[in-house]
Design a protein around this motif. Structure first.
Motif, PDB file in Angstrom:
ATOM      1  N   MET A  33       1.044  -1.269  -0.102  1.00 40.41           N
ATOM      2  CA  MET A  33      -0.050  -0.123  -0.043  1.00 40.41           C
ATOM      3  C   MET A  33       0.963   1.224   0.039  1.00 40.41           C
ATOM      4  SD  MET A  33      -2.896   0.882   2.825  1.00 40.41           S
ATOM      5  CE  MET A  33      -2.959   2.509   3.370  1.00 40.41           C
ATOM      6  N   SER A  34       0.667   2.081  -0.977  1.00 45.09           N
ATOM      7  CA  SER A  34       1.474   3.395  -0.997  1.00 45.09           C
ATOM      8  C   SER A  34       1.004   4.476  -0.030  1.00 45.09           C
ATOM      9  CB  SER A  34       1.622   3.931  -2.575  1.00 45.09           C
ATOM     10  OG  SER A  34       0.341   4.290  -2.839  1.00 45.09           O
ATOM     11  N   PRO A  35       1.887   5.109   0.418  1.00 40.45           N
ATOM     12  CA  PRO A  35       1.476   6.217   1.339  1.00 40.45           C
ATOM     13  C   PRO A  35       0.646   7.482   0.640  1.00 40.45           C
ATOM     14  CG  PRO A  35       3.565   6.574   0.889  1.00 40.45           C
ATOM     15  CD  PRO A  35       3.352   5.306   0.363  1.00 40.45           C
ATOM     16  N   LEU A  36      -0.201   8.128   1.275  1.00 39.52           N
ATOM     17  CA  LEU A  36      -0.987   9.241   0.799  1.00 39.52           C
ATOM     18  C   LEU A  36       0.220  10.498   0.440  1.00 39.52           C
ATOM     19  CD1 LEU A  36      -3.688   9.656   3.263  1.00 39.52           C
ATOM     20  CD2 LEU A  36      -3.864   8.464   1.013  1.00 39.52           C
ATOM     21  N   ASN A  37      -0.161  10.965  -0.850  1.00 38.58           N
ATOM     22  CA  ASN A  37       0.715  11.828  -1.337  1.00 38.58           C
ATOM     23  C   ASN A  37       0.041  13.325  -0.797  1.00 38.58           C
ATOM     24  OD1 ASN A  37      -1.150  12.815  -3.339  1.00 38.58           O
ATOM     25  ND2 ASN A  37      -0.315  11.470  -4.866  1.00 38.58           N
ATOM     26  N   SER A  38       0.525  14.331  -1.084  1.00 38.64           N
ATOM     27  CA  SER A  38       0.173  15.765  -0.915  1.00 38.64           C
ATOM     28  C   SER A  38      -0.894  15.990  -1.429  1.00 38.64           C
ATOM     29  CB  SER A  38       1.436  16.942  -0.885  1.00 38.64           C
ATOM     30  OG  SER A  38       1.711  16.962  -2.334  1.00 38.64           O
ATOM     31  N   GLU A  39      -1.173  15.764  -2.607  1.00 39.90           N
ATOM     32  CA  GLU A  39      -2.675  16.068  -3.358  1.00 39.90           C
ATOM     33  C   GLU A  39      -3.746  15.150  -2.678  1.00 39.90           C
ATOM     34  OE1 GLU A  39      -2.473  15.235  -7.655  1.00 39.90           O
ATOM     35  OE2 GLU A  39      -0.238  16.238  -7.663  1.00 39.90           O
ATOM     36  N   ASP A  40      -3.252  14.014  -2.434  1.00 38.16           N
ATOM     37  CA  ASP A  40      -4.488  13.135  -1.686  1.00 38.16           C
ATOM     38  C   ASP A  40      -4.771  13.747  -0.352  1.00 38.16           C
ATOM     39  OD1 ASP A  40      -4.304  11.118  -3.662  1.00 38.16           O
ATOM     40  OD2 ASP A  40      -2.824   9.977  -2.284  1.00 38.16           O
ATOM     41  N   LEU A  41      -3.825  14.331   0.420  1.00 40.64           N
ATOM     42  CA  LEU A  41      -4.155  15.211   1.832  1.00 40.64           C
ATOM     43  C   LEU A  41      -4.712  16.489   1.593  1.00 40.64           C
ATOM     44  CD1 LEU A  41      -0.728  14.264   3.466  1.00 40.64           C
ATOM     45  CD2 LEU A  41      -3.101  13.046   4.086  1.00 40.64           C
ATOM     46  N   HIS A  42      -4.462  17.185   0.493  1.00 44.47           N
ATOM     47  CA  HIS A  42      -4.993  18.216   0.187  1.00 44.47           C
ATOM     48  C   HIS A  42      -6.713  18.083  -0.018  1.00 44.47           C
ATOM     49  CE1 HIS A  42      -4.926  22.563  -1.296  1.00 44.47           C
ATOM     50  NE2 HIS A  42      -6.270  21.998  -1.885  1.00 44.47           N
ATOM     51  N   CYS A  86      -0.652  14.913   9.705  1.00 38.86           N
ATOM     52  CA  CYS A  86      -0.712  13.827   8.898  1.00 38.86           C
ATOM     53  C   CYS A  86       0.563  13.094   8.724  1.00 38.86           C
ATOM     54  CB  CYS A  86      -1.241  14.034   7.471  1.00 38.86           C
ATOM     55  SG  CYS A  86      -3.204  14.417   7.570  1.00 38.86           S
ATOM     56  N   ASP A  87       1.443  13.917   8.532  1.00 33.38           N
ATOM     57  CA  ASP A  87       2.948  13.228   8.361  1.00 33.38           C
ATOM     58  C   ASP A  87       3.345  12.400   9.516  1.00 33.38           C
ATOM     59  OD1 ASP A  87       5.292  12.629   6.766  1.00 33.38           O
ATOM     60  OD2 ASP A  87       6.446  14.071   8.198  1.00 33.38           O
ATOM     61  N   THR A  88       3.066  13.101  10.655  1.00 28.13           N
ATOM     62  CA  THR A  88       3.413  12.468  12.126  1.00 28.13           C
ATOM     63  C   THR A  88       2.625  11.293  12.242  1.00 28.13           C
ATOM     64  OG1 THR A  88       1.880  13.861  13.293  1.00 28.13           O
ATOM     65  CG2 THR A  88       4.292  14.712  12.929  1.00 28.13           C
ATOM     66  N   ILE A  89       1.640  11.264  11.844  1.00 25.77           N
ATOM     67  CA  ILE A  89       0.494  10.171  12.142  1.00 25.77           C
ATOM     68  C   ILE A  89       0.884   8.915  11.113  1.00 25.77           C
ATOM     69  CG2 ILE A  89      -1.117  11.299  13.384  1.00 25.77           C
ATOM     70  CD1 ILE A  89      -3.145  10.884  11.144  1.00 25.77           C
ATOM     71  N   ILE A  90       1.195   9.281  10.002  1.00 27.78           N
ATOM     72  CA  ILE A  90       1.559   8.259   8.924  1.00 27.78           C
ATOM     73  C   ILE A  90       2.852   7.516   9.120  1.00 27.78           C
ATOM     74  CG2 ILE A  90       1.690   8.148   6.544  1.00 27.78           C
ATOM     75  CD1 ILE A  90      -0.216  10.123   6.230  1.00 27.78           C
ATOM     76  N   LYS A  91       3.780   8.270   9.961  1.00 30.38           N
ATOM     77  CA  LYS A  91       5.123   7.566   9.923  1.00 30.38           C
ATOM     78  C   LYS A  91       5.042   6.294  10.709  1.00 30.38           C
ATOM     79  CE  LYS A  91       7.802  11.744  10.181  1.00 30.38           C
ATOM     80  NZ  LYS A  91       8.564  12.533  11.093  1.00 30.38           N
ATOM     81  N   PRO A  92       5.700   5.321  10.276  1.00 24.95           N
ATOM     82  CA  PRO A  92       5.684   3.942  10.984  1.00 24.95           C
ATOM     83  C   PRO A  92       5.867   4.280  12.638  1.00 24.95           C
ATOM     84  CG  PRO A  92       7.303   3.918   9.171  1.00 24.95           C
ATOM     85  CD  PRO A  92       6.896   5.311   9.232  1.00 24.95           C
ATOM     86  N   ASP A 126      15.135  20.413  17.541  1.00 23.60           N
ATOM     87  CA  ASP A 126      15.514  21.350  16.612  1.00 23.60           C
ATOM     88  C   ASP A 126      15.521  20.541  15.310  1.00 23.60           C
ATOM     89  OD1 ASP A 126      16.024  23.250  18.437  1.00 23.60           O
ATOM     90  OD2 ASP A 126      18.275  22.537  18.650  1.00 23.60           O
ATOM     91  N   ASN A 127      15.877  19.443  15.333  1.00 17.23           N
ATOM     92  CA  ASN A 127      15.863  18.376  14.086  1.00 17.23           C
ATOM     93  C   ASN A 127      14.472  18.392  13.563  1.00 17.23           C
ATOM     94  OD1 ASN A 127      18.331  17.996  14.274  1.00 17.23           O
ATOM     95  ND2 ASN A 127      18.300  16.188  15.065  1.00 17.23           N
ATOM     96  N   ASN A 128      13.457  17.979  14.384  1.00 24.58           N
ATOM     97  CA  ASN A 128      11.997  18.289  13.886  1.00 24.58           C
ATOM     98  C   ASN A 128      11.428  19.493  13.401  1.00 24.58           C
ATOM     99  OD1 ASN A 128      11.617  15.521  14.577  1.00 24.58           O
ATOM    100  ND2 ASN A 128      10.494  16.017  16.706  1.00 24.58           N
ATOM    101  N   LEU A 129      12.063  20.577  13.962  1.00 22.91           N
ATOM    102  CA  LEU A 129      11.652  22.036  13.488  1.00 22.91           C
ATOM    103  C   LEU A 129      12.352  22.081  12.135  1.00 22.91           C
ATOM    104  CD1 LEU A 129      10.513  24.714  13.873  1.00 22.91           C
ATOM    105  CD2 LEU A 129      12.562  25.672  15.144  1.00 22.91           C
ATOM    106  N   GLU A 130      13.488  21.742  11.904  1.00 21.52           N
ATOM    107  CA  GLU A 130      14.147  22.008  10.693  1.00 21.52           C
ATOM    108  C   GLU A 130      13.299  21.069   9.557  1.00 21.52           C
ATOM    109  OE1 GLU A 130      17.808  23.283   8.359  1.00 21.52           O
ATOM    110  OE2 GLU A 130      17.089  23.663  10.482  1.00 21.52           O
ATOM    111  N   ALA A 131      13.159  19.758   9.968  1.00 23.25           N
ATOM    112  CA  ALA A 131      12.408  18.873   8.974  1.00 23.25           C
ATOM    113  C   ALA A 131      10.996  19.406   8.730  1.00 23.25           C
ATOM    114  CB  ALA A 131      12.142  17.386   9.639  1.00 23.25           C
ATOM    115  N   ASP A 132      10.405  20.104   9.760  1.00 17.77           N
ATOM    116  CA  ASP A 132       8.823  20.558   9.290  1.00 17.77           C
ATOM    117  C   ASP A 132       9.186  21.783   8.606  1.00 17.77           C
ATOM    118  OD1 ASP A 132       7.731  18.756  10.778  1.00 17.77           O
ATOM    119  OD2 ASP A 132       7.617  19.890  12.704  1.00 17.77           O
TER     120      ASP A 132
END
Length: 163
Positions: A1-10, A63-69, A89-95
């Protein structure tokens, strides 16, 4: 199963935004979570999300945080204060990198005023009378005066705006 892309989430965001205010309320978000089997109180959800409604970018981050394994309980290790700060700091940078990529429509590593205008239009936050404002926003944080925001300039803008 492929993850949702940003268009799906939009599309999901647009469907959840029942009143068309370009925000997803906690009630609307909780409705979605219950449909996928996640049951939580509105109070717990608000403490997790940190606000009473989400715009599109906040929704994408959520959504990204709840979809992560999920990481198995056995592999979780308590971190000391310094490690927690580094992780934050790493999470902020990634966000911020994810947010930057939302605005960098052509993927060239820069945000132009046209790209900014396009995203703001999609979010319902731009109209013809505010066109000049996009250029002014870019100019205010464009430290090398090239008319574009690179990631560092974008990060500075977001950190100044959020403080």
């Amino acid at each position: 199963m492929s993850p949702l892309n940003s268009e799906d989430l939009h599309r999901i965001f647009e469907q959840l935004d029942k009143n068309g205010d370009n925000l997803v309320s906690l009630d609307e978000l909780n409705w979605l979570l219950e449909r996928i089997g996640v049951h939580t109180s509105l109070h717990e959800l608000e403490s997790l999300v940190g606000k009473t409604s989400l715009d599109l970018i906040d929704f994408l981050f959520f959504c990204d945080t709840i979809i992560k394994p999920n990481i198995g309980e056995s592999s979780k290790v308590a971190a000391d204060h310094e490690e927690e700060e580094e992780a934050t700091d790493n999470n902020l940078e990634a966000d911020l990198a994810k947010a930057f990529n939302v605005f960098d429509l052509n993927g060239d590593g820069f945000i132009s005023y046209e790209e900014l205008q396009s995203i703001l239009s999609r979010l319902g936050l731009w109209d013809e009378h505010n066109g000049r404002d996009c250029k002014i926003m870019i100019q205010a944080f464009d430290s090398n005066s090239d008319g574009l925001l690179d990631f560092e300039e974008f990060k500075n803008m977001m950190l100044v705006t959020n403080s």
